[in-house]
Each structure stands twice: as C-alpha cells, then as structure tokens.
Design a protein around this motif. Structure first.
Motif, PDB file in Angstrom:
ATOM      1  N   ALA A  81       5.035  40.153  -3.461  1.00  0.00           N
ATOM      2  CA  ALA A  81       6.215  40.459  -2.645  1.00  0.00           C
ATOM      3  C   ALA A  81       6.327  41.958  -2.398  1.00  0.00           C
ATOM      4  N   LEU A  82       6.051  42.780  -3.421  1.00  0.00           N
ATOM      5  CA  LEU A  82       6.101  44.233  -3.265  1.00  0.00           C
ATOM      6  C   LEU A  82       5.078  44.697  -2.230  1.00  0.00           C
ATOM      7  N   LEU A  83       3.850  44.187  -2.322  1.00  0.00           N
ATOM      8  CA  LEU A  83       2.800  44.600  -1.392  1.00  0.00           C
ATOM      9  C   LEU A  83       3.121  44.143   0.031  1.00  0.00           C
ATOM     10  N   ARG A  84       3.667  42.947   0.155  1.00  0.00           N
ATOM     11  CA  ARG A  84       4.049  42.447   1.475  1.00  0.00           C
ATOM     12  C   ARG A  84       5.188  43.293   2.051  1.00  0.00           C
ATOM     13  N   ASP A  88       5.057  45.498   5.475  1.00  0.00           N
ATOM     14  CA  ASP A  88       6.051  45.287   6.535  1.00  0.00           C
ATOM     15  C   ASP A  88       6.808  46.570   6.867  1.00  0.00           C
ATOM     16  N   ALA A  89       6.955  47.444   5.862  1.00  0.00           N
ATOM     17  CA  ALA A  89       7.659  48.712   6.063  1.00  0.00           C
ATOM     18  C   ALA A  89       6.719  49.838   6.494  1.00  0.00           C
ATOM     19  N   ASP A  90       5.444  49.502   6.751  1.00  0.00           N
ATOM     20  CA  ASP A  90       4.440  50.471   7.200  1.00  0.00           C
ATOM     21  C   ASP A  90       4.156  51.541   6.151  1.00  0.00           C
ATOM     22  N   ILE A  91       4.258  51.145   4.880  1.00  0.00           N
ATOM     23  CA  ILE A  91       3.922  52.038   3.767  1.00  0.00           C
ATOM     24  C   ILE A  91       2.460  51.789   3.394  1.00  0.00           C
ATOM     25  N   PRO A  92       1.609  52.790   3.438  1.00  0.00           N
ATOM     26  CA  PRO A  92       0.190  52.591   3.168  1.00  0.00           C
ATOM     27  C   PRO A  92      -0.072  52.110   1.736  1.00  0.00           C
ATOM     28  N   VAL A  93      -1.027  51.195   1.611  1.00  0.00           N
ATOM     29  CA  VAL A  93      -1.447  50.676   0.311  1.00  0.00           C
ATOM     30  C   VAL A  93      -2.944  50.925   0.149  1.00  0.00           C
ATOM     31  N   MET A 103      -3.542  42.270  -2.322  1.00  0.00           N
ATOM     32  CA  MET A 103      -3.109  42.621  -0.968  1.00  0.00           C
ATOM     33  C   MET A 103      -3.576  41.570   0.032  1.00  0.00           C
ATOM     34  N   ALA A 104      -4.819  41.130  -0.089  1.00  0.00           N
ATOM     35  CA  ALA A 104      -5.330  40.089   0.802  1.00  0.00           C
ATOM     36  C   ALA A 104      -4.488  38.826   0.683  1.00  0.00           C
ATOM     37  N   THR A 105      -4.174  38.435  -0.537  1.00  0.00           N
ATOM     38  CA  THR A 105      -3.379  37.231  -0.768  1.00  0.00           C
ATOM     39  C   THR A 105      -1.978  37.393  -0.208  1.00  0.00           C
ATOM     40  N   ALA A 106      -1.370  38.562  -0.415  1.00  0.00           N
ATOM     41  CA  ALA A 106      -0.005  38.810   0.052  1.00  0.00           C
ATOM     42  C   ALA A 106       0.110  38.694   1.563  1.00  0.00           C
ATOM     43  N   LEU A 107      -0.991  38.992   2.283  1.00  0.00           N
ATOM     44  CA  LEU A 107      -0.947  39.022   3.744  1.00  0.00           C
ATOM     45  C   LEU A 107      -1.563  37.779   4.374  1.00  0.00           C
ATOM     46  N   GLY A 108      -1.761  36.726   3.586  1.00  0.00           N
ATOM     47  CA  GLY A 108      -2.224  35.463   4.157  1.00  0.00           C
ATOM     48  C   GLY A 108      -3.685  35.170   3.991  1.00  0.00           C
ATOM     49  N   GLY A 109      -4.429  36.047   3.291  1.00  0.00           N
ATOM     50  CA  GLY A 109      -5.813  35.763   2.942  1.00  0.00           C
ATOM     51  C   GLY A 109      -5.864  34.968   1.656  1.00  0.00           C
ATOM     52  N   GLY A 167      -3.565  47.339   9.048  1.00  0.00           N
ATOM     53  CA  GLY A 167      -2.510  48.300   9.302  1.00  0.00           C
ATOM     54  C   GLY A 167      -2.907  49.677   8.797  1.00  0.00           C
ATOM     55  N   ARG A 168      -2.040  50.303   8.014  1.00  0.00           N
ATOM     56  CA  ARG A 168      -2.285  51.641   7.458  1.00  0.00           C
ATOM     57  C   ARG A 168      -2.840  51.566   6.037  1.00  0.00           C
ATOM     58  N   SER A 169      -3.350  50.413   5.646  1.00  0.00           N
ATOM     59  CA  SER A 169      -3.805  50.195   4.275  1.00  0.00           C
ATOM     60  C   SER A 169      -5.327  50.031   4.213  1.00  0.00           C
TER      61      SER A 169
END
Length: 230
Positions: A81-84, A88-93, A103-109, A167-169
């Motif tokens: 949830a934090l990574l997602r 969503d807030a355009d904060i680079p990871v 991160m992959a899992t959080a975004l639907g991978g 995105g920016r990650s």
C-alpha cells in the motif's frame, strides 16, 4: 531532500546506495521492518510512515518471498500500500531485489519462483547501459519478477527481468547497495549454509569486487537524474 529507507531485516542496510544518497544531499530516514529478535518469526506489526513526507523511497532486499504471507504475515500488505501510494503521488521509488518484487506486485505485476537461484556476482544484459550497466552486480534471489502494466524492462538475465522503470521509479533485481560488510552479515545470519547448499563458496562471495562502489553510485545518480528527475 528526504529519502525513506525500508530495511526489511537487520543484517541489511543501504550500503553504497545510502552512501551516495547522503553525498547527493539527502537526509535518510530508516525503518526496520523485522528486528533481529523477530527474525525467526517475522510476522510483526509495522507502523508504516506516510510516504508523502519524503522525496524518494528506497525499498531494500529481504530473505523472504513477497507472496509468502504465511511466513511474513500481514506487514507485506502495508508495504504494498505504501509503494502504491508513493507511485500514485509521483514519489520516486528505488526498489532493490525484494523491494523491486514488492513494487511490481503493488502495481499489478507478480512474483513467481525462478527456475534456479542467482547468487553472487552476475553480469546482466542491458538495453540502457547509461542507466543500468551490465555489471557484474551482486545477486541473491530465488524468485523472479513478472512486470506490471506500463513498466519498461531495461535489463535481464536468462532467469528473468533484472531492471525496469515505471513512472519515476527504478527497480532492480540485483543488489547495488552491497558492501563486503553487508555480504558478511548475510553469511553470519545463515547465508553461508544456504550458499553452500546451492554450490557456492561463501568465502568467494564476500570478496570485494573492483568497481562495485563506483557502479552503485553511478546507478543512484542515473536514477535521481534520469528517472526520478531530482
């Protein structure tokens, strides 16, 4: 600028990556997910910080699988949830190994078991050598990433993706952060038996590799300058 460093287990720290972030003027805030006294039962409760207070998030590696909720408990849901939220807030990871898989899992991978483990210094096939050089990079993982929608794969081995942007990650399957001290700490925490069981010599794994610090610093610079735009 402020960066949140997510350390999942006590032997791991930000190493060369943290060193370069400090040199670039970042203030680092660390959260340790599973303290040493809980390493045999990592089903801890975590009070996750709000990523909106940071300019970047770095999620490090871990000795567990993202999908193994029976072992690690419910905290993985909080991290996803934090990574997602950060995305969503355009904060680079910057996701590293387990962090990249999360991160992959959080975004639907997804994350799945790899056909064989990758352990030790390994070259990668790269489409973007200015961002992700071929290495060699230090590897220690048993799973592989299934890329999320919209991700761009940058590097790979025969096992699977080794780096991608979304995105920016930037997320990498390998460990740019490792110092000889970090690898030695992993060995002392059970990694020596694991490496030996898979046919690797622990004494060779802890040897410093020429240029590792410089490659790690260059990757952090490329992440900040080219991907995150910081």
């Amino acid at each position: 600028m402020r960066a949140l460093i997510i350390r999942h287990d006590h032997p791991s720290d930000a190493g060369f990556v943290g060193e370069r972030l400090l040199a670039r003027g970042f203030e680092l805030t660390e959260i340790l997910v599973v303290p040493e006294e809980s390493k045999d039962d990592p089903r801890v409760t975590v009070d996750w910080p709000d990523p909106h207070g940071f300019d970047a998030v770095v999620s490090l590696g871990a000795p567990w699988s993202v999908y193994d909720a029976d072992t690690i408990g419910t905290w993985i849901g909080g991290e996803l949830a934090l990574l997602r939220d950060a995305f969503d807030a355009d904060i680079p990871v910057l996701g590293i190994c387990f962090g990249a898989q999360a991160m992959a899992t959080a975004l639907g991978g997804a994350v799945e078991r790899a056909p064989y483990p990758e352990i030790g210094w390994t070259p990668v096939q790269t489409d973007a050598p200015g961002l992700v050089p071929e290495g060699p990079w230090f590897e220690w993982h048993f799973d592989r990433i299934v890329l999320p929608p919209g991700a761009k794969e940058l590097a790979r081995t025969d096992v699977g993706p080794q780096a991608f942007t979304v995105g920016r990650s930037l997320c990498v399957q390998f460990h740019p952060e490792v110092t000889p001290q970090i690898v030695q700490a992993w060995m002392e925490d059970g990694g020596d038996e694991e490496a030996t069981a898979y046919g690797f010599d622990p004494a060779e794994l802890v040897l410093p590799l020429e240029g590792a610090r410089e490659r790690a610093h260059a990757l952090v610079d490329a992440f900040l300058d080219e991907v995150a735009g910081l």
